[in-house]
Design an enzyme around this catalytic site. Sequence first.
Site, PDB file in Angstrom:
ATOM      1  CG  ASP A  84       0.757  -0.518   4.767  1.00  0.00           C
ATOM      2  OD1 ASP A  84       1.652   0.059   5.391  1.00  0.00           O
ATOM      3  OD2 ASP A  84       0.181  -1.557   5.175  1.00  0.00           O
ATOM      4  CG  ASN A 318      -4.419  -3.429  -3.601  1.00  0.00           C
ATOM      5  OD1 ASN A 318      -4.919  -4.499  -3.263  1.00  0.00           O
ATOM      6  ND2 ASN A 318      -4.053  -2.507  -2.715  1.00  0.00           N
ATOM      7  CD  GLU A 319      -7.190  -2.044   0.160  1.00  0.00           C
ATOM      8  OE1 GLU A 319      -6.686  -1.027   0.646  1.00  0.00           O
ATOM      9  OE2 GLU A 319      -7.546  -3.019   0.831  1.00  0.00           O
ATOM     10  CG  ASN A 388      -7.638  -6.305  -0.551  1.00  0.00           C
ATOM     11  OD1 ASN A 388      -7.641  -7.420  -1.055  1.00  0.00           O
ATOM     12  ND2 ASN A 388      -6.792  -5.349  -0.927  1.00  0.00           N
ATOM     13  CE1 TYR A 390      -5.814  -6.700   6.470  1.00  0.00           C
ATOM     14  CE2 TYR A 390      -6.948  -5.518   4.725  1.00  0.00           C
ATOM     15  CZ  TYR A 390      -5.852  -6.235   5.172  1.00  0.00           C
ATOM     16  OH  TYR A 390      -4.801  -6.499   4.336  1.00  0.00           O
ATOM     17  CE1 TYR A 394      -5.414  -1.195   9.845  1.00  0.00           C
ATOM     18  CE2 TYR A 394      -5.943  -2.588   7.976  1.00  0.00           C
ATOM     19  CZ  TYR A 394      -5.017  -1.913   8.736  1.00  0.00           C
ATOM     20  OH  TYR A 394      -3.691  -1.943   8.387  1.00  0.00           O
ATOM     21  CD  GLU A 426      -4.536  -6.541   0.830  1.00  0.00           C
ATOM     22  OE1 GLU A 426      -4.718  -5.900   1.879  1.00  0.00           O
ATOM     23  OE2 GLU A 426      -3.986  -6.070  -0.184  1.00  0.00           O
ATOM     24  CE  LYS A 491      -3.019  -5.615   8.884  1.00  0.00           C
ATOM     25  NZ  LYS A 491      -2.224  -4.373   8.718  1.00  0.00           N
TER      26      LYS A 491
HETATM   27  C1  GCB Z   1      -4.594  -3.110   2.495  1.00  0.00           C
HETATM   28  C2  GCB Z   1      -3.625  -2.870   1.399  1.00  0.00           C
HETATM   29  C3  GCB Z   1      -2.238  -3.364   1.761  1.00  0.00           C
HETATM   30  C4  GCB Z   1      -1.910  -3.008   3.197  1.00  0.00           C
HETATM   31  C5  GCB Z   1      -2.915  -3.692   4.103  1.00  0.00           C
HETATM   32  C6  GCB Z   1      -2.682  -3.376   5.589  1.00  0.00           C
HETATM   33  O1  GCB Z   1      -5.773  -3.140   2.338  1.00  0.00           O
HETATM   34  O2  GCB Z   1      -4.025  -3.387   0.168  1.00  0.00           O
HETATM   35  O3  GCB Z   1      -1.318  -2.781   0.879  1.00  0.00           O
HETATM   36  O4  GCB Z   1      -0.612  -3.346   3.549  1.00  0.00           O
HETATM   37  O5  GCB Z   1      -4.198  -3.275   3.772  1.00  0.00           O
HETATM   38  O6  GCB Z   1      -1.939  -4.093   6.242  1.00  0.00           O
HETATM   39  O7  GCB Z   1      -3.244  -2.401   6.067  1.00  0.00           O
END
Ligand code: GCB
Length: 513
Positions: A84, A318-319, A388, A390, A394, A426, A491
Amino acid sequence: RVFLRVGSANYFGTVYVNGVKVGSHEGGHLPFAFEINDQIKWGAENIIAISVENTLKPERVPSGNMPTRTAFDSLSSTPRTTFDFYPFCGIHRPVVLYTVPQTYIEDVTVVTTIEPQAQVKVKVKLNAAVDGKGSVQLKGGKAVLTADLNFSDGVAEATLIVPDAHLWSDKDPYLYDLTVNSNDDQYSLKVGIRTIAVDGGKVLLNGRPVKLNGFGRHEDFPATAKALNLPLIVKDYQLMRWTGANAYRTSHYPYSEEEMQMADRQGFLIIDEIPAVSLQMSDTVRFPERLRMCLQQIDEMIARDKNHPAVVMWCVANEPMPAGISVGASGSGANDPVYEEENLPGKRFLDAEIAHVRELDMTRPVTIVTVGGGPQNWMEQCDVICMNRYHGWYSLGGQLDKARQALEAELDQVWDRFHKPIIMTEFGADTVPGFHGMPDVMWTEEYQAEYVRFHLEVAAERDFVAGMQVWNFADFAAVQGLMRVGGINHKGVFTRVRTPKMAAHVLREFWTK
Ligand code: GCB
């Protein structure tokens, strides 16, 4: 001896001197150098050319243009990354031409300890297996310490005992000047005397608990994109300091060497990450090629950054994306034994990366940053758990009360399972700057402010949370798609041109009190 050094070329660079190819290098964000003596025409004009191939490929790290559609494809359109952020390519960082003597200092490794007394251990490697003498000097305040180097087969070590050492920390980033002399060559660098360790649920800096509060970031700015932008580095550190942050992660690739030097000077605690973003773990066919690339990136990152006191942790993914995950699966990490078992090939890949780091550097913790919904056993080998998540974006969007409960439950469950410090690397909510709402609905500045607030409150109630890193420091260029208004990931708690949103003031409220 003349070398040409390229700071970063994304994704594959080839150097030519007077039409002759001198070498190639795969992978961006890390430097490479080639000796070019044989191609030089002395006393005449020379032509240096660098070609950079910028194609997103499935077997590369990071990957793109996957032959089958990935979870990411359903929400993004073009270019077809698996990650992303916009894949800005080319030569991002300075290219320099430099000379060294015939026998030169090829590598210096500095390791500092503080118990029972402060020590600076210096290991020096020459490019040739020669014997001989040299010296090291450490200067700081009024103190000037020296020690001899006795080279045998091109290698020498010295230990300097530092009485009344002025330690390096995030609150007081004191730096000494170290100079290494061999017979023919000299090399200088800054040294911070500090230790970093993990004990139970705590990260210890110089033996004392420290929280790594700050951000996930990107090297990104209008017009300069990912290219080195020195005034921007100064500005960004000022703004991070203004929020009270003391840490960040080099998401999702190693940042410029100038960024790292600034972190040493300003006392920032860095989680240093290779460009292994969104490794597609269902795609086992391409594992050997990708693992080779990751191990190379680990070698290069540690070689480049091992002497920075600011770098306190290595991150090797990462992820990573397990089989069967969808974008938006940002609820809890999955600890179902069947799911964990199914994803063992991915775990082996990540374990191999972690083991490789430990072979190279035993002085820093190592981690991977995990995705919501990913198999929890992937975290097993990590010294620090980095997540990470959300909750409230999400998943459970618009329901901050339920999101708070989900976050609390997940943090407590992960702590119960691993008993290691947890850093939330995150958490974030897209926010169009200047967009307000009452009630505080998604995309408004009010929503982001409340989202950040509840995360920091939940963390404050848990000792084992060793840091909170908001996604993201600033808005940044992403790929085009349904999730990204104007091709931007919104974000940031600062806008892309670095003005604060309401959430930045919430951070300041928590982190400067
Ligand atoms: C994540 C990723 C990051 C994205 C973010 C998002 O988990 O590690 O690269 O930009 O989410 O904003 O969705």
